[in-house]
Design a protein around this motif. Structure first.
Motif, mmCIF file in Angstrom:
data_model
loop_
_atom_site.group_PDB
_atom_site.id
_atom_site.type_symbol
_atom_site.label_atom_id
_atom_site.label_comp_id
_atom_site.label_asym_id
_atom_site.label_seq_id
_atom_site.Cartn_x
_atom_site.Cartn_y
_atom_site.Cartn_z
ATOM 1 N N UNK A 1 0.813 -1.202 0.000
ATOM 2 C CA UNK A 1 0.000 0.000 0.000
ATOM 3 C C UNK A 1 0.847 1.253 0.000
ATOM 4 N N UNK A 2 0.164 2.373 -0.282
ATOM 5 C CA UNK A 2 -1.280 2.495 -0.554
ATOM 6 C C UNK A 2 -1.680 1.901 -1.903
ATOM 7 N N UNK A 3 -2.834 1.219 -1.912
ATOM 8 C CA UNK A 3 -3.333 0.517 -3.090
ATOM 9 C C UNK A 3 -4.671 1.101 -3.534
ATOM 10 N N UNK A 4 -4.972 0.945 -4.812
ATOM 11 C CA UNK A 4 -6.305 1.260 -5.311
ATOM 12 C C UNK A 4 -7.268 0.187 -4.828
ATOM 13 N N UNK A 5 -8.404 0.595 -4.294
ATOM 14 C CA UNK A 5 -9.401 -0.358 -3.808
ATOM 15 C C UNK A 5 -10.768 0.010 -4.370
ATOM 16 N N UNK A 6 -11.723 -0.894 -4.187
ATOM 17 C CA UNK A 6 -13.068 -0.655 -4.696
ATOM 18 C C UNK A 6 -13.680 0.565 -4.021
ATOM 19 N N UNK A 7 -14.518 1.268 -4.759
ATOM 20 C CA UNK A 7 -15.087 2.524 -4.272
ATOM 21 C C UNK A 7 -15.862 2.328 -2.976
ATOM 22 N N UNK A 8 -16.600 1.214 -2.858
ATOM 23 C CA UNK A 8 -17.407 0.996 -1.661
ATOM 24 C C UNK A 8 -16.557 0.771 -0.409
ATOM 25 N N UNK A 9 -15.270 0.464 -0.605
ATOM 26 C CA UNK A 9 -14.371 0.262 0.536
ATOM 27 C C UNK A 9 -13.538 1.491 0.853
ATOM 28 N N UNK A 10 -13.650 2.526 0.028
ATOM 29 C CA UNK A 10 -12.825 3.708 0.201
ATOM 30 C C UNK A 10 -13.356 4.615 1.313
ATOM 31 N N UNK A 11 -12.411 5.308 1.951
ATOM 32 C CA UNK A 11 -12.759 6.359 2.907
ATOM 33 C C UNK A 11 -12.167 7.658 2.388
ATOM 34 N N UNK A 12 -12.976 8.724 2.382
ATOM 35 C CA UNK A 12 -12.480 10.001 1.868
ATOM 36 C C UNK A 12 -11.549 10.680 2.861
ATOM 37 N N UNK A 13 -11.461 10.147 4.083
ATOM 38 C CA UNK A 13 -10.655 10.781 5.120
ATOM 39 C C UNK A 13 -9.309 10.084 5.354
ATOM 40 N N UNK A 14 -9.267 8.793 5.079
ATOM 41 C CA UNK A 14 -8.040 8.067 5.402
ATOM 42 C C UNK A 14 -7.974 6.762 4.615
ATOM 43 N N UNK A 15 -6.815 6.111 4.713
ATOM 44 C CA UNK A 15 -6.646 4.810 4.073
ATOM 45 C C UNK A 15 -7.431 3.747 4.841
ATOM 46 N N UNK A 16 -7.879 2.738 4.136
ATOM 47 C CA UNK A 16 -8.552 1.594 4.748
ATOM 48 C C UNK A 16 -7.508 0.530 5.058
ATOM 49 N N UNK A 17 -7.373 0.178 6.329
ATOM 50 C CA UNK A 17 -6.358 -0.787 6.763
ATOM 51 C C UNK A 17 -6.973 -2.169 6.933
ATOM 52 N N UNK A 18 -6.362 -3.159 6.317
ATOM 53 C CA UNK A 18 -6.775 -4.549 6.472
ATOM 54 C C UNK A 18 -5.597 -5.363 6.993
ATOM 55 N N UNK A 19 -5.869 -6.238 7.955
ATOM 56 C CA UNK A 19 -4.833 -7.088 8.543
ATOM 57 C C UNK A 19 -5.286 -8.540 8.432
ATOM 58 N N UNK A 20 -4.403 -9.379 7.928
ATOM 59 C CA UNK A 20 -4.710 -10.802 7.761
ATOM 60 C C UNK A 20 -3.626 -11.633 8.432
ATOM 61 N N UNK A 21 -4.060 -12.579 9.252
ATOM 62 C CA UNK A 21 -3.132 -13.465 9.966
ATOM 63 C C UNK A 21 -3.304 -14.891 9.475
#
Length: 220
Positions: free
Chosen positions: A44-64
């Motif tokens: 990241x930062x990566x392009x993501x789908x519009x429905x997952x976007x936030x206009x204020x900040x990046x969307x953080x995902x964590x996978x274990x």
């Protein structure tokens, strides 16, 4: 691999790290604390789908991903703890409408794996070049049946412990960011254990500096 042998003198297991371990990620680090080993990578930062976007900040995902490969409830809780910790550190407002993905892979768990995972994530974030408010360091300790505090316990020590705690501190004021507790413990013992781990976190932060300076020199 870089080894900070000074850690041994303060009852933390030796730490070793290699950054840029994965070639197809923006940042990665494989970290061992004793025989416990975690691999973390950041994209990241990566392009993501519009429905997952936030206009204020990046969307953080964590996978274990556990060593066994089958997801379970404790794995989801690890993701929650790591996500909460990373969210306090990343300046996500600088990357609106984008996504940041953090992956953690369990390689070996011989005690203190949550702390090892969190520290590996911090090193991977540093390696990625993402803007951060601060770095963070995690330290695990256990309270044995006699009430003694054991820093960075092994699996054997954890199995006989009355309680275990993982504390995460930020680098500026050494304030507590996250805490995960298992078992029964008094308020006084909790506070004492936290101060022990706060002091030990200085060694982890020092280790980070060693790693960053080592790779800065290599890149220079």
């Amino acid at each position: 691999m870089v080894n900070d042998t000074d850690i041994k003198d303060f009852k933390l297991r030796p730490m070793k790290c290699e950054c840029n371990y994965l070639t197809r990620s923006d940042g990665s680090a494989i970290l061992s604390q004793g025989r416990t080993v975690a691999l973390a990578n950041v994209n990241g930062p990566l392009d993501i789908k519009m429905q997952s976007q936030s206009i204020e900040k990046a969307t953080l995902e964590v996978y274990f991903s556990s060593k066994g490969g089958k997801p379970c409830v404790p794995d989801r809780y690890r993701e929650h703890v790591i996500r909460s910790t990373c969210e306090t550190a990343i300046l996500s407002s600088l990357y609106p409408r984008t996504g940041i993905v953090v992956n953690i892979q369990e390689l070996e768990d011989h005690g203190g794996f949550l702390a090892c995972s969190i520290n590996a994530c911090c090193l991977a974030l540093l390696n990625s070049g993402l803007a951060m408010r601060h770095t963070f360091a995690a330290v695990t300790c256990a309270i044995d049946e006699r009430g003694n505090i054991q820093l960075d316990p092994t699996t054997e020590q954890l199995e006989t412990a009355r309680a275990s705690m993982t504390y995460v501190f930020e680098s500026r004021e050494k304030s507590l960011v996250t805490c995960f507790t298992q078992g029964s413990i008094s308020d006084a013992a909790f506070g004492e254990a936290m101060e022990h781990c706060r002091s030990a976190s200085e060694l982890v932060f020092s280790f980070y500096k060693t790693i960053v300076s080592q790779y800065s020199y290599v890149l220079g």
